[in-house]
Design a protein around this motif. Structure first.
Motif, PDB file in Angstrom:
ATOM      1  N   GLU A 224       5.840   7.252 -10.023  1.00 46.81           N
ATOM      2  CA  GLU A 224       4.798   7.977  -9.286  1.00 46.81           C
ATOM      3  C   GLU A 224       5.237   8.272  -7.860  1.00 46.81           C
ATOM      4  O   GLU A 224       4.993   9.362  -7.333  1.00 46.81           O
ATOM      5  CB  GLU A 224       3.502   7.166  -9.283  1.00 46.81           C
ATOM      6  CG  GLU A 224       2.850   7.013 -10.643  1.00 46.81           C
ATOM      7  CD  GLU A 224       1.677   6.052 -10.607  1.00 46.81           C
ATOM      8  OE1 GLU A 224       0.598   6.431 -11.078  1.00 46.81           O
ATOM      9  OE2 GLU A 224       1.842   4.921 -10.100  1.00 46.81           O
TER      10      GLU A 224
ATOM     11  N   GLU B  88      -7.376   4.305  -0.697  1.00 50.28           N
ATOM     12  CA  GLU B  88      -7.159   3.400  -1.822  1.00 50.28           C
ATOM     13  C   GLU B  88      -6.485   2.097  -1.413  1.00 50.28           C
ATOM     14  O   GLU B  88      -6.165   1.274  -2.273  1.00 50.28           O
ATOM     15  CB  GLU B  88      -6.307   4.095  -2.891  1.00 50.28           C
ATOM     16  CG  GLU B  88      -6.979   5.300  -3.520  1.00 50.28           C
ATOM     17  CD  GLU B  88      -6.138   5.915  -4.620  1.00 50.28           C
ATOM     18  OE1 GLU B  88      -5.121   5.294  -5.003  1.00 50.28           O
ATOM     19  OE2 GLU B  88      -6.483   7.015  -5.099  1.00 50.28           O
ATOM     20  N   TRP B  89      -6.262   1.903  -0.136  1.00 49.24           N
ATOM     21  CA  TRP B  89      -5.634   0.658   0.318  1.00 49.24           C
ATOM     22  C   TRP B  89      -6.532  -0.524  -0.019  1.00 49.24           C
ATOM     23  O   TRP B  89      -7.754  -0.466   0.148  1.00 49.24           O
ATOM     24  CB  TRP B  89      -5.384   0.708   1.818  1.00 49.24           C
ATOM     25  CG  TRP B  89      -4.216   1.574   2.202  1.00 49.24           C
ATOM     26  CD1 TRP B  89      -3.653   2.564   1.461  1.00 49.24           C
ATOM     27  CD2 TRP B  89      -3.478   1.524   3.417  1.00 49.24           C
ATOM     28  NE1 TRP B  89      -2.609   3.143   2.124  1.00 49.24           N
ATOM     29  CE2 TRP B  89      -2.474   2.521   3.338  1.00 49.24           C
ATOM     30  CE3 TRP B  89      -3.560   0.754   4.564  1.00 49.24           C
ATOM     31  CZ2 TRP B  89      -1.576   2.751   4.366  1.00 49.24           C
ATOM     32  CZ3 TRP B  89      -2.660   0.984   5.590  1.00 49.24           C
ATOM     33  CH2 TRP B  89      -1.675   1.972   5.493  1.00 49.24           C
TER      34      TRP B  89
ATOM     35  N   HIS C 282      -4.220  -1.752  -6.821  1.00 51.34           N
ATOM     36  CA  HIS C 282      -3.355  -0.907  -7.656  1.00 51.34           C
ATOM     37  C   HIS C 282      -1.986  -0.765  -7.015  1.00 51.34           C
ATOM     38  O   HIS C 282      -1.863  -0.582  -5.805  1.00 51.34           O
ATOM     39  CB  HIS C 282      -3.985   0.479  -7.838  1.00 51.34           C
ATOM     40  CG  HIS C 282      -3.060   1.486  -8.453  1.00 51.34           C
ATOM     41  ND1 HIS C 282      -2.643   1.405  -9.767  1.00 51.34           N
ATOM     42  CD2 HIS C 282      -2.448   2.590  -7.936  1.00 51.34           C
ATOM     43  CE1 HIS C 282      -1.826   2.410 -10.031  1.00 51.34           C
ATOM     44  NE2 HIS C 282      -1.691   3.147  -8.941  1.00 51.34           N
ATOM     45  N   GLN C 283      -0.953  -0.844  -7.856  1.00 49.25           N
ATOM     46  CA  GLN C 283       0.411  -0.688  -7.367  1.00 49.25           C
ATOM     47  C   GLN C 283       0.984   0.630  -7.880  1.00 49.25           C
ATOM     48  O   GLN C 283       0.995   0.879  -9.082  1.00 49.25           O
ATOM     49  CB  GLN C 283       1.301  -1.855  -7.836  1.00 49.25           C
ATOM     50  CG  GLN C 283       0.871  -3.215  -7.308  1.00 49.25           C
ATOM     51  CD  GLN C 283       0.860  -3.260  -5.800  1.00 49.25           C
ATOM     52  OE1 GLN C 283       1.754  -2.732  -5.148  1.00 49.25           O
ATOM     53  NE2 GLN C 283      -0.152  -3.887  -5.243  1.00 49.25           N
ATOM     54  N   VAL C 284       1.454   1.476  -6.956  1.00 52.59           N
ATOM     55  CA  VAL C 284       2.087   2.732  -7.327  1.00 52.59           C
ATOM     56  C   VAL C 284       3.448   2.424  -7.952  1.00 52.59           C
ATOM     57  O   VAL C 284       4.235   1.656  -7.393  1.00 52.59           O
ATOM     58  CB  VAL C 284       2.255   3.639  -6.092  1.00 52.59           C
ATOM     59  CG1 VAL C 284       3.111   4.859  -6.421  1.00 52.59           C
ATOM     60  CG2 VAL C 284       0.898   4.069  -5.569  1.00 52.59           C
TER      61      VAL C 284
ATOM     62  N   ASN D 180      -7.086  -1.814  -2.961  1.00 56.76           N
ATOM     63  CA  ASN D 180      -7.747  -1.820  -4.269  1.00 56.76           C
ATOM     64  C   ASN D 180      -6.959  -2.569  -5.336  1.00 56.76           C
ATOM     65  O   ASN D 180      -7.379  -2.661  -6.479  1.00 56.76           O
ATOM     66  CB  ASN D 180      -8.024  -0.383  -4.738  1.00 56.76           C
ATOM     67  CG  ASN D 180      -6.747   0.427  -4.972  1.00 56.76           C
ATOM     68  OD1 ASN D 180      -5.638  -0.075  -4.787  1.00 56.76           O
ATOM     69  ND2 ASN D 180      -6.907   1.686  -5.362  1.00 56.76           N
TER      70      ASN D 180
ATOM     71  N   GLN E 292       5.407  12.201  -7.135  1.00 57.09           N
ATOM     72  CA  GLN E 292       4.326  12.663  -6.273  1.00 57.09           C
ATOM     73  C   GLN E 292       4.794  12.830  -4.828  1.00 57.09           C
ATOM     74  O   GLN E 292       4.193  13.592  -4.066  1.00 57.09           O
ATOM     75  CB  GLN E 292       3.147  11.697  -6.358  1.00 57.09           C
ATOM     76  CG  GLN E 292       2.522  11.650  -7.743  1.00 57.09           C
ATOM     77  CD  GLN E 292       1.427  10.607  -7.872  1.00 57.09           C
ATOM     78  OE1 GLN E 292       1.084   9.927  -6.912  1.00 57.09           O
ATOM     79  NE2 GLN E 292       0.867  10.480  -9.068  1.00 57.09           N
TER      80      GLN E 292
ATOM     81  N   GLU F  31       0.814  -1.214   0.000  1.00 55.15           N
ATOM     82  CA  GLU F  31       0.000   0.000   0.000  1.00 55.15           C
ATOM     83  C   GLU F  31       0.849   1.265   0.000  1.00 55.15           C
ATOM     84  O   GLU F  31       0.310   2.366   0.052  1.00 55.15           O
ATOM     85  CB  GLU F  31      -0.923   0.011   1.237  1.00 55.15           C
ATOM     86  CG  GLU F  31      -1.638  -1.286   1.523  1.00 55.15           C
ATOM     87  CD  GLU F  31      -2.523  -1.746   0.375  1.00 55.15           C
ATOM     88  OE1 GLU F  31      -2.888  -0.905  -0.473  1.00 55.15           O
ATOM     89  OE2 GLU F  31      -2.836  -2.942   0.308  1.00 55.15           O
TER      90      GLU F  31
ATOM     91  N   LYS G 295       0.182   5.149  -1.551  1.00 54.81           N
ATOM     92  CA  LYS G 295      -1.235   5.353  -1.844  1.00 54.81           C
ATOM     93  C   LYS G 295      -1.929   6.006  -0.658  1.00 54.81           C
ATOM     94  O   LYS G 295      -1.578   5.746   0.489  1.00 54.81           O
ATOM     95  CB  LYS G 295      -1.923   4.012  -2.152  1.00 54.81           C
ATOM     96  CG  LYS G 295      -1.354   3.275  -3.344  1.00 54.81           C
ATOM     97  CD  LYS G 295      -2.241   2.112  -3.760  1.00 54.81           C
ATOM     98  CE  LYS G 295      -2.327   1.030  -2.711  1.00 54.81           C
ATOM     99  NZ  LYS G 295      -3.077  -0.141  -3.179  1.00 54.81           N
TER     100      LYS G 295
END
Length: 728
Positions: A176, A165-166, A170-172, A168, A180, A158, A161
């Protein structure tokens, strides 16, 4: 594993005359030893199972100073890998970052950057460098704190993120996370090339890595990890590993796998057909190869692929076989044709291995060249700045590999923002580019593996998208290792160098060997493929187990008896640790599914054997597999990656305690005290699992190192040698 390694030809006068190579160098000392190709180093903190394996087979290893030098290379004219060789037109700049190690305790060595000389007439370079070091230190501590906190809490997947959004899935990406997170350009110029060398890939592939994969490595190995090398080389590893294998077939390529036509009582259901047409039957087959090679073999396409060029060497061993080596011209500025993933449209969906081939085709690879040579132009101009690892990049390289650079020509203003803009501008750029991001070579792997186009042209492009080349690319990092620093037998007169991902070629008269390799890289699609592959093999084991004792049924199904191991088949950065653990997992699947392959040696094995050392860990894995230990909070079955990132660090800490107890027990039986050995051979070295206590202890040690660092700077500023207190 050791096929491209070579013995060093000694240039001294005596050896040259004895071998008929002329008069030799009368001033050169005698040198001997082998050069491992590619170089294999490891941090015990990230390789606990590899360390346990090395200890069990009697392979010794030693540490080295984590010193490095980072510098830029400017090119006079553009060149491409396909162009014909041209006169070398480049300039090696002074390092923008170099470091040395400072010993602050018996067990801790701190690496700190070198300060440039201070000139009162022009203090700007000194001030600019000092400001850059401040930014690097600030971002380094921030990244360490975040990484260690997420790792110890089991939430590494996680990282990067927002809490909303934990979970979900999706991998940052690393790109990013850096942009970010507002990490400075100075820090990125140090961090990205360093990890592009660790992962042996281009900046584009590096930026597509999931941040959790890279930052777990950071949390485990930094700041106190020490790089290790096998003392006697990889040849000893291969010899010790193969010592108990009954039959080994050399120079034999398996072209396809077929099912035994006639089923016999107690017969073996799988038949391997090699390039000579010889058929051999087996009960189980384990692919300890790359994923793409396994897929091509299963699809029966191995004979139609063109392999990488054979290694070229000038230094030949006594048992040199010319058939195993190639020509130098195969390695000069060429982008070699390599085997491609089988095009799934050409594989019948009724093929017995269709599911395996489909999953294996999702693992992307990048080609890389490794050259051994003596060309010191690959190092900084000042020999005082030469370090164990010397990392170079093109001065105009886009280290963040802006998303638009993959298929389209970059816009000039975007490149400037990506490379030197403010943090807010860089964040805006990445957000803007992700909204209109075209399909890149790396991201198209997901499309290849999950969708099938009816267009043959699209199929061929998607298939080949799993391959890129890092070597000779101006958007990758070039790493040159001074091998004399880790092998004293090589002497000091001649610098024996090994360069990975060369962005320019060494002088032909300095080349000792050249070899091409393929390296698995990680992206979100390949992370899912790891989970799919492990789930696939778990289902195979269950089917074999359920049909145990039922002849003629699925227990003899050929597709259920083929297994896969390798660095790609395990979560994390594809390294030797993944090879060891994936092999152990396949062994356990086979043993657990058939009584005929039960692990009998565990009780009779020697105390220092891998089976004995791994027994407590195996028991823990079995309890976890049955659902009796450390289930996920949701109570749902976890993927291999989710389980790894949630439990691996805790497991490593427990394993370290078990190892220390095993060493104490062994020492008591030998009647000798090995406390000091145990302390030094600690695989983890973490005496606390509290991240805040560890960070406080780290800062105290850094303060002690800074005192030495400043003292060395003062000593060297007045013209004296400070190497007594700083190791380089």
């Amino acid at each position: 594993m050791d096929a491209a390694s070579l013995s060093v030809t000694c240039p001294c006068q005596k050896c040259a005359q004895e071998s008929g190579r002329g008069l030799g160098d009368p001033d050169h000392e005698h040198v001997e030893g082998r050069m491992d190709v590619p170089m294999r180093s490891f941090f015990p903190e990230y390789y606990p199972n590899l360390v346990r394996l090395y200890r069990s087979i009697g392979v010794k290893f030693h540490d080295a100073d984590n010193t490095l030098s980072c510098f830029n290379v400017t090119f006079g004219s553009p060149s491409s890998p396909s162009s014909s060789p041209k006169p070398r037109d480049f300039n090696v700049e002074d390092p923008y970052l170099s470091s040395r190690s400072y010993k602050v305790s018996a067990d801790h060595t701190i690496t700190l950057p070198d300060l440039p000389p201070l000139s009162l007439l022009n203090p700007y370079p000194f001030g600019r460098r000092l400001l850059g070091y401040y930014r690097i230190a600030r971002d380094y501590v921030r990244m360490l704190a975040v990484s260690k906190e997420f790792m110890t809490q089991g939430n590494m997947m996680e990282i990067g993120k927002p809490v909303s959004e934990w979970g979900n899935g999706h991998q940052v990406s690393l790109r990013e996370f850096l942009v970010q997170g507002g990490y400075s350009n100075d820090f990125s110029a140090f961090f990205v090339p360093l990890f592009a060398c660790v992962c042996t890939c281009s900046f584009e592939r590096m930026m597509d890595y999931p941040a959790c994969v890279v930052l777990e490595y950071v949390a485990r190995c930094m700041p106190f990890g020490r790089m290790q090398f096998v003392s006697s080389g990889v040849q000893e590893v291969t010899e010790n590993l193969s010592r108990n294998i009954g039959t080994i077939h050399y120079n034999t390529m398996v072209e396809k796998i077929i099912e035994e036509e006639e089923e016999t009582e107690g017969g073996y259901p799988i038949v391997l057909v090699d390039s000579f047409g010889v058929r051999r039957s087996y009960d189980h087959v384990v692919f300890a190869t790359q994923a793409n090679q396994a897929a091509a073999t299963l699809a029966g396409q191995m004979s139609s692929t063109k392999p990488l060029p054979k290694p070229f060497v000038t230094s030949r061993d006594k048992d040199y076989d010319a058939a195993n080596f190639g020509l130098m011209e195969d390695h000069d500025r060429t982008d070699p044709v390599t085997p491609r993933n089988p095009v799934l449209e050409t594989v019948d969906k009724k093929h017995p291995f269709y599911s395996q081939i489909k999953t294996l085709a999702k693992f992307p690879y990048e080609r890389t060249q490794v050259v051994c040579h003596t060309d010191t132009s690959f190092l900084p101009k000042d020999p005082g700045a030469w370090r164990l690892l010397n990392i170079a990049k093109a001065v105009n390289a886009d280290i963040l590999a802006s998303p638009h650079m993959s298929d389209d020509e970059p816009e000039e203003d975007d490149v400037l923002l990506a490379c030197s803009g403010s943090n807010n501008e860089r964040r805006e750029l990445v957000n803007r580019k992700h909204k209109r991001r075209p399909m890149t070579r790396s991201s198209s792997v997901s499309s290849t593996s999950s969708q099938h186009s009816s267009s043959s042209d699209h199929s061929s492009r998607s298939s080949s998208s799993s391959y890129t080349t890092a070597s000779q690319s101006h958007n990758s990092a070039m790493a040159t290792h001074i091998m004399n620093n880790t092998a004293s037998s090589l002497g000091s007169t001649t610098k024996f160098l090994q360069t990975t991902n060369p962005i320019f070629q060494p002088r032909p008269d300095t080349v000792i060997s050249s070899a091409w390799f393929e390296r698995a890289v990680v992206n979100p699609a390949s992370m899912k493929a790891v989970d799919e592959l492990n789930e696939l093999m778990d289902e195979q084991a269950e089917r074999v187990l359920s049909s145990e004792g039922t002849p003629g049924k699925s227990s003899k199904a050929m597709s259920d008896r083929v297994w896969f191991v390798g660095s790609y088949a395990y979560p994390g950065i594809p390294l030797l640790e993944g090879c060891v653990v994936s092999a152990v997992q396949v062994m356990e699947r086979i043993m657990g599914s058939e009584r005929a392959h039960a692990l009998a040696p565990a009780t009779t094995a020697s105390q220092e054997s891998f089976l004995k050392l791994d027994e407590p860990m195996r028991a823990r894995r079995m309890r976890r597999q049955k659902g009796g230990e450390e289930a996920s909070e949701e109570g749902e079955e976890e993927s291999a990656s989710a389980l790894y990132f949630r439990t691996s660090w805790r497991d490593t800490l427990q394993d370290e305690k078990i190892w220390l107890e095993q060493e104490k027990e062994q020492a008591s039986k030998l009647g000798a005290s090995r406390t000091s050995v145990s302390k030094k051979s600690s695989a983890v070295g973490a005496w606390t699992d509290n991240v805040y206590v560890e960070m406080a202890w780290m800062l105290l040690l850094y303060l002690a190192a800074i005192v030495q660092w400043w003292m060395v700077f003062v000593i060297e500023s007045v013209g004296f040698d400070g190497s007594r207190w700083a190791m380089a």
